[in-house]
Design a protein around this motif. Structure first.
Motif, PDB file in Angstrom:
ATOM      1  N   SER A  62      25.412  25.410  10.193  1.00  0.00           N
ATOM      2  CA  SER A  62      25.539  25.455   8.735  1.00  0.00           C
ATOM      3  C   SER A  62      26.877  24.884   8.297  1.00  0.00           C
ATOM      4  O   SER A  62      27.869  24.952   9.035  1.00  0.00           O
ATOM      5  CB  SER A  62      25.431  26.910   8.261  1.00  0.00           C
ATOM      6  OG  SER A  62      25.709  26.986   6.881  1.00  0.00           O
ATOM      7  N   LYS A  63      26.901  24.306   7.124  1.00  0.00           N
ATOM      8  CA  LYS A  63      28.153  23.870   6.512  1.00  0.00           C
ATOM      9  C   LYS A  63      28.425  24.698   5.258  1.00  0.00           C
ATOM     10  O   LYS A  63      29.123  24.276   4.338  1.00  0.00           O
ATOM     11  CB  LYS A  63      28.086  22.381   6.132  1.00  0.00           C
ATOM     12  CG  LYS A  63      28.051  21.431   7.314  1.00  0.00           C
ATOM     13  CD  LYS A  63      29.401  21.324   8.021  1.00  0.00           C
ATOM     14  CE  LYS A  63      29.335  20.258   9.120  1.00  0.00           C
ATOM     15  NZ  LYS A  63      30.519  20.336  10.013  1.00  0.00           N
ATOM     16  N   GLY A  64      27.825  25.887   5.202  1.00  0.00           N
ATOM     17  CA  GLY A  64      28.069  26.781   4.060  1.00  0.00           C
ATOM     18  C   GLY A  64      29.532  27.214   4.013  1.00  0.00           C
ATOM     19  O   GLY A  64      30.257  27.075   5.002  1.00  0.00           O
ATOM     20  N   TYR A  65      29.971  27.728   2.864  1.00  0.00           N
ATOM     21  CA  TYR A  65      31.365  28.168   2.712  1.00  0.00           C
ATOM     22  C   TYR A  65      31.722  29.251   3.722  1.00  0.00           C
ATOM     23  O   TYR A  65      30.895  30.107   4.051  1.00  0.00           O
ATOM     24  CB  TYR A  65      31.587  28.801   1.336  1.00  0.00           C
ATOM     25  CG  TYR A  65      31.537  27.846   0.172  1.00  0.00           C
ATOM     26  CD1 TYR A  65      32.405  26.765   0.084  1.00  0.00           C
ATOM     27  CD2 TYR A  65      30.644  28.071  -0.878  1.00  0.00           C
ATOM     28  CE1 TYR A  65      32.357  25.916  -1.005  1.00  0.00           C
ATOM     29  CE2 TYR A  65      30.601  27.223  -1.980  1.00  0.00           C
ATOM     30  CZ  TYR A  65      31.459  26.142  -2.040  1.00  0.00           C
ATOM     31  OH  TYR A  65      31.418  25.316  -3.115  1.00  0.00           O
ATOM     32  N   LEU A  66      32.999  29.245   4.151  1.00  0.00           N
ATOM     33  CA  LEU A  66      33.532  30.396   4.886  1.00  0.00           C
ATOM     34  C   LEU A  66      33.937  31.450   3.866  1.00  0.00           C
ATOM     35  O   LEU A  66      34.146  31.139   2.693  1.00  0.00           O
ATOM     36  CB  LEU A  66      34.774  29.976   5.688  1.00  0.00           C
ATOM     37  CG  LEU A  66      34.584  29.036   6.868  1.00  0.00           C
ATOM     38  CD1 LEU A  66      35.904  28.903   7.622  1.00  0.00           C
ATOM     39  CD2 LEU A  66      33.503  29.547   7.812  1.00  0.00           C
ATOM     40  N   ILE A  68      36.552  33.919   1.868  1.00  0.00           N
ATOM     41  CA  ILE A  68      37.874  33.579   1.319  1.00  0.00           C
ATOM     42  C   ILE A  68      38.952  33.671   2.405  1.00  0.00           C
ATOM     43  O   ILE A  68      39.842  32.825   2.499  1.00  0.00           O
ATOM     44  CB  ILE A  68      38.208  34.515   0.124  1.00  0.00           C
ATOM     45  CG1 ILE A  68      37.236  34.265  -1.028  1.00  0.00           C
ATOM     46  CG2 ILE A  68      39.653  34.332  -0.328  1.00  0.00           C
ATOM     47  CD1 ILE A  68      37.397  35.237  -2.203  1.00  0.00           C
ATOM     48  N   ARG A 280      41.834  32.564  -3.550  1.00  0.00           N
ATOM     49  CA  ARG A 280      40.710  32.102  -4.382  1.00  0.00           C
ATOM     50  C   ARG A 280      41.180  31.145  -5.483  1.00  0.00           C
ATOM     51  O   ARG A 280      40.503  30.177  -5.812  1.00  0.00           O
ATOM     52  CB  ARG A 280      40.010  33.329  -4.981  1.00  0.00           C
ATOM     53  CG  ARG A 280      38.880  33.004  -5.943  1.00  0.00           C
ATOM     54  CD  ARG A 280      37.717  32.336  -5.244  1.00  0.00           C
ATOM     55  NE  ARG A 280      36.559  32.219  -6.101  1.00  0.00           N
ATOM     56  CZ  ARG A 280      35.726  31.188  -6.106  1.00  0.00           C
ATOM     57  NH1 ARG A 280      35.922  30.161  -5.291  1.00  0.00           N
ATOM     58  NH2 ARG A 280      34.679  31.169  -6.907  1.00  0.00           N
ATOM     59  N   TYR A 283      42.930  27.500  -2.986  1.00  0.00           N
ATOM     60  CA  TYR A 283      41.991  26.530  -2.396  1.00  0.00           C
ATOM     61  C   TYR A 283      40.627  27.164  -2.159  1.00  0.00           C
ATOM     62  O   TYR A 283      39.796  26.601  -1.435  1.00  0.00           O
ATOM     63  CB  TYR A 283      42.562  25.941  -1.091  1.00  0.00           C
ATOM     64  CG  TYR A 283      43.019  26.986  -0.104  1.00  0.00           C
ATOM     65  CD1 TYR A 283      42.127  27.582   0.776  1.00  0.00           C
ATOM     66  CD2 TYR A 283      44.341  27.421  -0.098  1.00  0.00           C
ATOM     67  CE1 TYR A 283      42.530  28.566   1.647  1.00  0.00           C
ATOM     68  CE2 TYR A 283      44.762  28.408   0.775  1.00  0.00           C
ATOM     69  CZ  TYR A 283      43.862  28.978   1.643  1.00  0.00           C
ATOM     70  OH  TYR A 283      44.260  29.969   2.502  1.00  0.00           O
ATOM     71  N   SER A 284      40.399  28.320  -2.715  1.00  0.00           N
ATOM     72  CA  SER A 284      39.107  29.028  -2.717  1.00  0.00           C
ATOM     73  C   SER A 284      38.729  29.636  -1.363  1.00  0.00           C
ATOM     74  O   SER A 284      38.534  30.827  -1.248  1.00  0.00           O
ATOM     75  CB  SER A 284      37.977  28.121  -3.217  1.00  0.00           C
ATOM     76  OG  SER A 284      36.832  28.886  -3.448  1.00  0.00           O
ATOM     77  N   ASN A 285      38.599  28.804  -0.356  1.00  0.00           N
ATOM     78  CA  ASN A 285      38.345  29.297   1.009  1.00  0.00           C
ATOM     79  C   ASN A 285      38.716  28.168   1.959  1.00  0.00           C
ATOM     80  O   ASN A 285      38.701  27.005   1.573  1.00  0.00           O
ATOM     81  CB  ASN A 285      36.887  29.758   1.174  1.00  0.00           C
ATOM     82  CG  ASN A 285      35.908  28.735   0.678  1.00  0.00           C
ATOM     83  OD1 ASN A 285      35.717  27.700   1.314  1.00  0.00           O
ATOM     84  ND2 ASN A 285      35.304  28.970  -0.474  1.00  0.00           N
ATOM     85  N   PRO A 287      38.952  25.429   5.277  1.00  0.00           N
ATOM     86  CA  PRO A 287      38.017  24.575   6.015  1.00  0.00           C
ATOM     87  C   PRO A 287      37.696  25.176   7.379  1.00  0.00           C
ATOM     88  O   PRO A 287      38.483  25.955   7.909  1.00  0.00           O
ATOM     89  CB  PRO A 287      38.791  23.263   6.174  1.00  0.00           C
ATOM     90  CG  PRO A 287      40.227  23.668   6.116  1.00  0.00           C
ATOM     91  CD  PRO A 287      40.308  24.882   5.241  1.00  0.00           C
ATOM     92  N   SER A 288      36.568  24.797   7.947  1.00  0.00           N
ATOM     93  CA  SER A 288      36.073  25.502   9.134  1.00  0.00           C
ATOM     94  C   SER A 288      36.459  24.870  10.476  1.00  0.00           C
ATOM     95  O   SER A 288      36.692  25.580  11.458  1.00  0.00           O
ATOM     96  CB  SER A 288      34.537  25.572   9.029  1.00  0.00           C
ATOM     97  OG  SER A 288      33.974  25.878  10.253  1.00  0.00           O
TER      98      SER A 288
END
Ligand code: LMR
Length: 399
Positions: A62-66, A68, A280, A283-285, A287-288
């Motif tokens: 998945s490339k969904g958000y991590l 926060i 938040r 940069y919101s959350n 990168p993975s």
């Protein structure tokens, strides 16, 4: 509107990357930005990282958000790596870790957090320090003060000056300390001096903020974390900004962490909610990719062992170059003592070169050094050490 804007000054460190790139001299030497280089002058991807990346490519679903605060497992592994398995700070739940975009991201999140929650607190930085420290803190609206750190005569730590400044700092201020491999000087306090520093910081009611970008580059993981362990006293509060840029060679992946240690687990939860609010709006959350590589390596025994070996190799090569540089300078300028380079630790040493001498080295010899005289020892190799020491001795002899 844009016509009225004046050009910003080039960054003291990263600004030199362009100048180096544009220099056509095939014998140019780059001792500027803190990036590890091997014997051939390259910065290869670690083998353990390559294996981890291949596994990620295969297994990522998945490339969904991590969240926060980033990957939970990465944060847990970061706590274990930095404090050591089973440390009370971790087992008690009074440490909260957040994955950040590099160590600089951790510094900025912490600075925003400090500004929002302790609006009258100043941050004390060592003289000298990494030039981006005061800039990041000021950009977040935090006032910056300075404490003496480097003793030019001994090329070591000015412990008396440092302790006096700590004892006189306003209660409730924050003190930024380099946990190991001080940037830019390479001069670290001894274990006994760290004890004195921690005593003074806590007696004065200051909040210690440890910048920990070079774990593994001093004397090895266990001994490099001794300052952090000294500060992680029962019930004590602290902030830790850590980076995986250097020890995993993940510079461009921007992977680091901010750890907040509070007095108890309940307080850690409250503080975590504030840090997350800060992230938040920033940069919101995170990168993975980089954090997933670190996770992959730290959970796999074989990969971890391989990484340990690669880290030792980098450290030992730098320490070998410290020795070679010291010996070569001793041959060129026998009346001057460069043995301090061998005693210092990490990527950097304060060479003692003036800004004018640094300029001459660049203009006449295409040798690039930060203008405060900091050299990246990792940029030295058996092929360039001779011409480098010739040029340095000609500049120092002329001075
Ligand atoms: C350095 O000090 O050279 C490194 O930490 C890279 C940087 O961002 O300045």
């Amino acid at each position: 509107m844009f016509d009225a804007i004046q050009a910003a000054r080039a960054d003291a460190i990263l600004g030199l990357m362009d100048a180096f790139r544009n220099d056509a001299n095939p014998d140019k030497v780059n001792l500027t930005v803190g990036v590890y280089k091997d014997e051939t002058g390259g910065t290869p991807v670690l083998k353990s990282v390559k294996v981890a990346e291949a596994k990620l490519l295969e297994g990522e679903s998945s490339k969904g958000y991590l969240p926060i605060g980033g990957l939970g497992e990465f944060c847990d592994l970061t706590q274990d790596l930095y404090f050591g398995n089973g440390h009370e700070v971790v087992s008690s739940g009074r440490a909260a870790t957040f994955q950040t975009p590099g160590g600089t991201g951790a510094l900025r999140v912490a600075a925003d957090f400090i500004h929002q929650n302790f609006p009258t607190a100043s941050i004390w930085c060592s003289t000298p320090t990494w030039p981006n420290h005061p800039k990041v803190f000021t950009a977040a609206g935090v006032n910056v003060e300075h404490y003496p750190y480097f003793a030019a005569d001994s090329h070591g730590v000015n412990i008396e000056g440092m302790l006096d400044a700590i004892k006189a700092a306003p209660v409730g201020d924050v003190i930024c300390l380099h946990a190991c491999c001080h940037n830019p000087t390479g001069a670290d306090p001894s274990a006994e001096q760290w004890g004195q520093i921690a005593d003074a910081v806590y007696a004065r009611g200051l909040l210690p903020f440890l910048d920990f970008a070079y774990l593994g580059f001093g004397d090895g993981i266990d001994s490099d974390r001794s300052a952090l362990i000294e500060f992680a006293r029962p019930g004590a509060e602290l902030l830790v900004a850590s980076s995986y840029s250097k020890n995993f060679g993940l510079y461009r992946e921007r992977v680091g962490a901010l750890t907040v240690v509070t007095a108890d687990a309940a307080s850690a939860k409250t503080v975590a909610s504030q840090v997350k609010a800060t992230i938040r709006t920033n940069y919101s959350n995170p990168p993975s990719h980089g954090a997933s590589i670190v996770r992959e390596i730290l959970v796999d025994q074989v990969l971890r062992q391989q990484w340990d070996g690669e880290l030792s190799e980098m450290r030992e090569r730098i320490n070998g170059m410290r020795k070679l540089f010291t010996q070569t300078m001793a041959e060129r300028l026998p009346d001057r003592d460069f043995s301090f380079i061998e005693r210092q630790r990490g990527m950097f040493s304060y060479s003692g070169l003036t800004a004018d001498q640094v300029d001459t080295l660049r203009q006449k010899f295409s040798i690039y050094i930060v203008r405060d005289g900091r050299i990246n020892v990792a940029g030295i190799n058996p092929g360039n050490v001779g011409p480098l020491c010739d040029a340095m001795s000609s500049v120092l002899g002329a001075g």
